[in-house]
Motif scaffolding. Sequence first.
Motif, PDB file in Angstrom:
ATOM      1  N   ASP A 298       0.825  -1.208  -0.002  1.00 19.26           N
ATOM      2  CA  ASP A 298      -0.031  -0.119  -0.043  1.00 19.26           C
ATOM      3  C   ASP A 298       0.938   1.245   0.011  1.00 19.26           C
ATOM      4  OD1 ASP A 298      -1.781   2.089   0.518  1.00 19.26           O
ATOM      5  OD2 ASP A 298      -3.070   0.817   1.912  1.00 19.26           O
ATOM      6  N   GLU A 299       1.091   1.907  -1.199  1.00 16.34           N
ATOM      7  CA  GLU A 299       1.837   3.001  -1.329  1.00 16.34           C
ATOM      8  C   GLU A 299       1.409   4.280  -0.288  1.00 16.34           C
ATOM      9  OE1 GLU A 299       3.357   6.048  -4.968  1.00 16.34           O
ATOM     10  OE2 GLU A 299       1.913   4.399  -5.156  1.00 16.34           O
ATOM     11  N   LYS A 300       0.307   4.275   0.007  1.00 15.50           N
ATOM     12  CA  LYS A 300      -0.091   5.430   0.827  1.00 15.50           C
ATOM     13  C   LYS A 300       0.260   5.336   2.360  1.00 15.50           C
ATOM     14  CE  LYS A 300      -4.340   6.173  -1.811  1.00 15.50           C
ATOM     15  NZ  LYS A 300      -5.953   6.234  -1.759  1.00 15.50           N
ATOM     16  N   ILE A 301       0.447   4.055   2.591  1.00 16.52           N
ATOM     17  CA  ILE A 301       1.158   3.864   3.708  1.00 16.52           C
ATOM     18  C   ILE A 301       2.772   3.560   4.082  1.00 16.52           C
ATOM     19  CG2 ILE A 301       1.232   2.175   5.904  1.00 16.52           C
ATOM     20  CD1 ILE A 301      -1.700   1.463   5.233  1.00 16.52           C
ATOM     21  N   THR A 302       3.100   2.953   3.012  1.00  7.75           N
ATOM     22  CA  THR A 302       4.618   2.581   2.927  1.00  7.75           C
ATOM     23  C   THR A 302       5.546   3.785   2.292  1.00  7.75           C
ATOM     24  OG1 THR A 302       4.546   1.559   1.001  1.00  7.75           O
ATOM     25  CG2 THR A 302       4.189   0.216   2.804  1.00  7.75           C
ATOM     26  N   GLY A 303       4.789   4.565   1.361  1.00 13.24           N
ATOM     27  CA  GLY A 303       5.728   5.573   0.593  1.00 13.24           C
ATOM     28  C   GLY A 303       6.466   4.864  -0.420  1.00 13.24           C
ATOM     29  N   LYS A 304       6.234   3.705  -0.659  1.00 17.63           N
ATOM     30  CA  LYS A 304       6.711   2.724  -1.654  1.00 17.63           C
ATOM     31  C   LYS A 304       5.864   2.046  -2.553  1.00 17.63           C
ATOM     32  CE  LYS A 304      11.024   3.751   0.051  1.00 17.63           C
ATOM     33  NZ  LYS A 304      12.233   4.550  -0.522  1.00 17.63           N
ATOM     34  N   THR A 305       6.485   1.931  -3.870  1.00 16.94           N
ATOM     35  CA  THR A 305       5.607   1.016  -4.667  1.00 16.94           C
ATOM     36  C   THR A 305       6.092  -0.312  -4.728  1.00 16.94           C
ATOM     37  OG1 THR A 305       6.699   1.794  -6.650  1.00 16.94           O
ATOM     38  CG2 THR A 305       4.907   3.182  -6.075  1.00 16.94           C
ATOM     39  N   ARG A 306       5.481  -1.318  -5.434  1.00 17.69           N
ATOM     40  CA  ARG A 306       6.061  -2.386  -5.820  1.00 17.69           C
ATOM     41  C   ARG A 306       6.961  -2.511  -6.689  1.00 17.69           C
ATOM     42  NH1 ARG A 306       4.899  -3.292 -11.179  1.00 17.69           N
ATOM     43  NH2 ARG A 306       2.447  -4.030 -11.529  1.00 17.69           N
ATOM     44  N   GLU A 307       6.940  -1.334  -7.594  1.00 16.57           N
ATOM     45  CA  GLU A 307       8.220  -1.313  -8.597  1.00 16.57           C
ATOM     46  C   GLU A 307       9.377  -0.780  -8.008  1.00 16.57           C
ATOM     47  OE1 GLU A 307       9.584  -1.519 -12.534  1.00 16.57           O
ATOM     48  OE2 GLU A 307       8.008  -2.656 -11.362  1.00 16.57           O
ATOM     49  N   GLU A 308       9.288   0.049  -6.853  1.00 14.49           N
ATOM     50  CA  GLU A 308      10.507   0.473  -6.397  1.00 14.49           C
ATOM     51  C   GLU A 308      11.221  -0.798  -5.577  1.00 14.49           C
ATOM     52  OE1 GLU A 308      10.309   4.795  -4.486  1.00 14.49           O
ATOM     53  OE2 GLU A 308       8.341   4.077  -4.738  1.00 14.49           O
ATOM     54  N   LEU A 309      10.326  -1.698  -5.026  1.00 15.95           N
ATOM     55  CA  LEU A 309      10.912  -2.720  -4.305  1.00 15.95           C
ATOM     56  C   LEU A 309      11.529  -3.720  -5.284  1.00 15.95           C
ATOM     57  CD1 LEU A 309      11.715  -4.438  -1.863  1.00 15.95           C
ATOM     58  CD2 LEU A 309       9.302  -5.515  -2.042  1.00 15.95           C
ATOM     59  N   ARG A 310      10.843  -3.862  -6.356  1.00 17.38           N
ATOM     60  CA  ARG A 310      11.410  -4.824  -7.544  1.00 17.38           C
ATOM     61  C   ARG A 310      12.522  -4.497  -8.064  1.00 17.38           C
ATOM     62  NH1 ARG A 310      11.915  -5.594 -12.923  1.00 17.38           N
ATOM     63  NH2 ARG A 310      11.122  -3.436 -13.426  1.00 17.38           N
ATOM     64  N   LEU A 311      12.772  -2.970  -8.285  1.00 18.54           N
ATOM     65  CA  LEU A 311      14.103  -2.429  -8.701  1.00 18.54           C
ATOM     66  C   LEU A 311      15.231  -2.643  -7.641  1.00 18.54           C
ATOM     67  CD1 LEU A 311      12.536   0.663 -10.736  1.00 18.54           C
ATOM     68  CD2 LEU A 311      13.577  -1.598 -11.782  1.00 18.54           C
ATOM     69  N   ALA A 312      14.924  -2.375  -6.604  1.00 17.12           N
ATOM     70  CA  ALA A 312      15.963  -2.410  -5.394  1.00 17.12           C
ATOM     71  C   ALA A 312      16.250  -4.186  -5.325  1.00 17.12           C
ATOM     72  CB  ALA A 312      15.201  -2.160  -4.193  1.00 17.12           C
ATOM     73  N   PHE A 313      15.515  -5.070  -5.499  1.00 21.34           N
ATOM     74  CA  PHE A 313      15.887  -6.178  -5.582  1.00 21.34           C
ATOM     75  C   PHE A 313      16.775  -6.382  -6.931  1.00 21.34           C
ATOM     76  CE2 PHE A 313      12.066  -7.913  -2.916  1.00 21.34           C
ATOM     77  CZ  PHE A 313      12.894  -8.399  -2.112  1.00 21.34           C
ATOM     78  N   LEU A 314      16.289  -6.027  -7.915  1.00 24.00           N
ATOM     79  CA  LEU A 314      17.107  -6.172  -9.158  1.00 24.00           C
ATOM     80  C   LEU A 314      18.359  -5.573  -9.276  1.00 24.00           C
ATOM     81  CD1 LEU A 314      16.732  -7.475 -12.127  1.00 24.00           C
ATOM     82  CD2 LEU A 314      16.095  -4.929 -12.770  1.00 24.00           C
ATOM     83  N   GLU A 315      18.788  -4.720  -8.357  1.00 27.93           N
ATOM     84  CA  GLU A 315      20.096  -4.107  -8.233  1.00 27.93           C
ATOM     85  C   GLU A 315      21.044  -4.734  -7.743  1.00 27.93           C
ATOM     86  OE1 GLU A 315      22.026   0.390  -6.312  1.00 27.93           O
ATOM     87  OE2 GLU A 315      19.688  -0.257  -6.812  1.00 27.93           O
ATOM     88  N   ASP A 316      20.508  -5.813  -6.678  1.00 35.39           N
ATOM     89  CA  ASP A 316      21.278  -6.616  -6.065  1.00 35.39           C
ATOM     90  C   ASP A 316      21.215  -8.033  -6.634  1.00 35.39           C
ATOM     91  OD1 ASP A 316      22.916  -7.246  -3.808  1.00 35.39           O
ATOM     92  OD2 ASP A 316      21.458  -8.477  -2.661  1.00 35.39           O
ATOM     93  N   TYR A 317      20.761  -8.259  -7.837  1.00 36.91           N
ATOM     94  CA  TYR A 317      20.552  -9.428  -8.949  1.00 36.91           C
ATOM     95  C   TYR A 317      19.770 -10.631  -8.056  1.00 36.91           C
ATOM     96  CZ  TYR A 317      24.647  -7.338 -11.178  1.00 36.91           C
ATOM     97  OH  TYR A 317      25.406  -6.645 -11.621  1.00 36.91           O
TER      98      TYR A 317
END
Length: 376
Positions: A298-317
């Motif tokens: 829930d972006e309204k609560i976390t301030g983060k989107t699922r895409e931001e987490l996906r890209l953060a994972f991707l950056e660490d392979y």
Amino acid sequence: MNQRIWLSSPHLSGNEMKYIDDAFQKNWITSIGDNINGFEEDLKTYLGNNHQVIALNSCTSALHLALVMLDVNKDDEVICQSMTFSASANPIVYQGAKPIFIDSEPETWNICPIALEKAIKDRIVKGKIPKAIITVHLYGMPYKIDEVHAVADKYNIPIIEDAAEALGSSYKGKKVGTFGHFGTISFNGNKIITTSGGGVLVCQTQEDKDKTVFLATQARDNAPHYQHSNIGYNYRMSNIVAGIGRGQMEVLNHRVKARRAMHEFYLEVFNEIEGVTVFTEPSSDFYSNHWLSAILIDEKITGKTREELRLAFLEDYIESRPLWKPMHLQPIFADSPYYGGNVAEELFEKGLCLPSGSNLTDVDRLRIKAVIDKTF
């Protein structure tokens, strides 16, 4: 550079070669042999309830043959869960039939029984009684079987269970894939166990099995020459591939346990992160293999989107992936009828599948947790 962590990679047992070597030794490398018979029998025993099992070259082939067996033809209508992979819906089009898509409900993310009945009533008003219903156990989570089957039975419409992702899951103690007129299971490389590629059709009678095998082996009539009175298909599993399956069946319970342990890991990791929900069973009636663990952000609560987490994972392979994009939003099905609200759409917008493999290590889990902690 860190080694890549995959979403769901194959996990071999070590015993597969024993069965493969047996196929080579006996020169049974095509679509007959001890491994096919043994793999089917292993699955029949595992699923219980005296169901019959037919080993095929893919779960898509199994879905297609189920539609053929139910006499789905050109211009017929088949209801299908919208929140799924395209292989659930494509075989409907193979038969020249028309897919009718249904929204999800928010507890299991699967076909909504209320929207299902509304769709059936409307199709009947429009002059068409749907020929079949394709239900899906999404990411291994059983759908609301009692409610959905009550609707299907009310209108006498057979159900095809797409249990591609759900081997090892159960509802009220009964294995999924055995509730419908037909069931299908996948053994693709990313599934809970694999045959590299392959699937099975689950049916209720020996008569249905015999007819399905006949159709899956080019529908050759009983004659000394090649004679065909029906359209057939080249869909049978090979004896070598079935050998991989026999080795994998030996460790199926361990693989289910490991996937469920990954789900517990994510429950613990996200326990104190407000605004993130881990996809889990709505009650003790449901038992998921948790083939893929998934979350809603829930972006309204976390301030983060699922895409931001996906890209953060991707950056660490580390591989993660958005939930299935609903079929009614896909370009190929843009003109298909759809019934329901926006549950599936919201799930797609907020949802992310996380690394869930049974071969993940403690080191892998530490890396995954570090990215989550850093992101939130």
